[in-house]
Write a protein that holds these residues in place. Structure first.
Motif, PDB file in Angstrom:
ATOM      1  N   VAL A 211      -7.318   0.387  -0.968  1.00  0.00           N
ATOM      2  CA  VAL A 211      -8.031   1.198   0.024  1.00  0.00           C
ATOM      3  C   VAL A 211      -7.046   2.004   0.855  1.00  0.00           C
ATOM      4  N   GLU A 212      -6.001   1.337   1.331  1.00  0.00           N
ATOM      5  CA  GLU A 212      -5.024   2.018   2.183  1.00  0.00           C
ATOM      6  C   GLU A 212      -4.223   3.048   1.394  1.00  0.00           C
ATOM      7  N   ALA A 213      -3.846   2.716   0.160  1.00  0.00           N
ATOM      8  CA  ALA A 213      -3.076   3.647  -0.658  1.00  0.00           C
ATOM      9  C   ALA A 213      -3.871   4.910  -0.963  1.00  0.00           C
TER      10      ALA A 213
ATOM     11  N   ARG B  93      -6.161   6.183   0.859  1.00  0.00           N
ATOM     12  CA  ARG B  93      -6.199   6.960   2.107  1.00  0.00           C
ATOM     13  C   ARG B  93      -4.889   7.711   2.319  1.00  0.00           C
ATOM     14  N   LEU B  94      -3.765   7.016   2.110  1.00  0.00           N
ATOM     15  CA  LEU B  94      -2.463   7.650   2.313  1.00  0.00           C
ATOM     16  C   LEU B  94      -2.218   8.781   1.322  1.00  0.00           C
TER      17      LEU B  94
ATOM     18  N   ALA C  46      -7.264  -4.527  -0.736  1.00  0.00           N
ATOM     19  CA  ALA C  46      -7.007  -3.920   0.575  1.00  0.00           C
ATOM     20  C   ALA C  46      -5.904  -2.872   0.459  1.00  0.00           C
ATOM     21  N   ASN C  47      -4.871  -3.170  -0.321  1.00  0.00           N
ATOM     22  CA  ASN C  47      -3.798  -2.183  -0.525  1.00  0.00           C
ATOM     23  C   ASN C  47      -4.322  -0.937  -1.233  1.00  0.00           C
TER      24      ASN C  47
ATOM     25  N   GLY D 238      -9.850  -5.153   3.640  1.00  0.00           N
ATOM     26  CA  GLY D 238      -9.805  -3.747   4.020  1.00  0.00           C
ATOM     27  C   GLY D 238     -11.181  -3.177   4.254  1.00  0.00           C
ATOM     28  N   ASP D 239     -11.224  -1.934   4.648  1.00  0.00           N
ATOM     29  CA  ASP D 239     -12.485  -1.236   4.853  1.00  0.00           C
ATOM     30  C   ASP D 239     -13.010  -0.717   3.521  1.00  0.00           C
TER      31      ASP D 239
ATOM     32  N   ALA E 157       0.819  -1.213   0.000  1.00  0.00           N
ATOM     33  CA  ALA E 157       0.000   0.000   0.000  1.00  0.00           C
ATOM     34  C   ALA E 157       0.851   1.260   0.000  1.00  0.00           C
ATOM     35  N   ALA E 158       1.924   1.261   0.804  1.00  0.00           N
ATOM     36  CA  ALA E 158       2.771   2.448   0.873  1.00  0.00           C
ATOM     37  C   ALA E 158       3.442   2.719  -0.468  1.00  0.00           C
TER      38      ALA E 158
ATOM     39  N   ALA F 182       0.872   4.166  -2.814  1.00  0.00           N
ATOM     40  CA  ALA F 182       0.600   5.567  -2.473  1.00  0.00           C
ATOM     41  C   ALA F 182       1.724   6.468  -2.979  1.00  0.00           C
TER      42      ALA F 182
END
Length: 260
Positions: free
Chosen positions: A86-88, A90-91, A83-84, A229-230, A55-56, A59
């Motif tokens: 979603v997190e990416a 967000r970041l 899931a990655n 993920g969310d 994810a990082a 992003a």
């Protein structure tokens, strides 16, 4: 101002969506593929292949390349990639539109046995020898070596190399969509007794499921994994290409409304 769209692909829907978006000259589009298919079909937009480093890393790529929106059009079983995404998003603080086609639903006449994993599907085949049609990716076949008593017909987009270490396996290399009549003929000619499939959804590969229903064959259905993920913090989850186009254009219009 030209807006930039990063699409995480892996399905025919991703290619079609990219082509539809490419009709608008105001978009800069990049389609990213995981690289698991050896010979992917030609894409209508620029493409990259390979991962991002989680994810990082995704992003960082979004920020460095100046993308305004992320679209997840990966396969329904690519839970970690989704899931990655979603997190990416967000970041990187950009909206995410997730294209998640609905799973197939059991119809009258279907003889499904639902399982959660491929290993469970192997166990469900049982001890008595069966003629089994495996409609799975080439990277998902190894567990069936634990059940060498069955006769396997295997269809995959890319050749299965090395072949399975089982006494009786035949291979078909083909890419959908597959017509219903052709699927019925294939199952009949190969005297298939059981179909093993993932619940991919969509129409391109549904022919084998309808063919199994017409022929009264049991289907061992590997159900979709639970999301890791969310839900997207900004954006939307949509069921089809038309809804995805609407959601993407809506999210990008928010930039214009803010005068960015």
């Amino acid at each position: 101002m030209t807006r930039s769209i990063l699409i995480l692909g892996g399905t025919a829907d991703a290619r079609i969506l990219a082509g539809r978006l490419a009709e608008d000259s105001d978009y800069r589009i990049l389609l990213s593929m995981a690289g698991r298919t050896l010979s992917p079909v030609e894409q209508p937009v620029p493409m990259r292949s390979g991962g991002f480093g989680g994810a990082a890393g995704l992003a960082d790529f979004i920020r460095s390349e100046g993308f305004d929106i992320l679209v997840d059009a990966t396969h329904p079983y690519a839970a970690r990639i989704s899931a990655n995404a979603v997190e990416a998003a967000r970041l990187a603080d950009i909206p995410l539109v997730a294209l998640s086609r609905p799973a197939w639903q059991r119809q009258p006449g279907d003889r499904w046995q639902s399982v959660e994993t491929i290993k469970q599907a192997v166990n469900v085949l049982g001890d008595e020898s069966r003629r089994v049609f495996l409609a799975l990716g080439r990277q998902e076949l190894l567990p069936f070596e634990a059940a060498p008593r069955h006769n396997y017909l295997i269809r995959s987009v890319d050749p299965v190399e090395p072949p399975l270490n089982v006494p009786d396996a035949r291979y078909i290399t083909a890419r959908g969509p597959f017509a219903l009549d052709d699927e019925i003929r294939m199952l009949e000619e190969n005297r298939i007794e059981t179909v093993v499939s993932k619940n991919s959804g969509g129409s391109a590969s549904y022919g084998k499921i309808e063919a199994a229903r017409r022929l009264g064959l049991p289907v061992i259905m590997i159900e979709r994994p639970q999301p890791l993920g969310d839900a997207p913090l900004k954006g939307a989850t949509v069921p089809d290409i038309a809804s995805a186009l609407t959601a993407i254009r809506h999210q990008l219009s928010l930039f214009e409304n803010r005068g960015e």
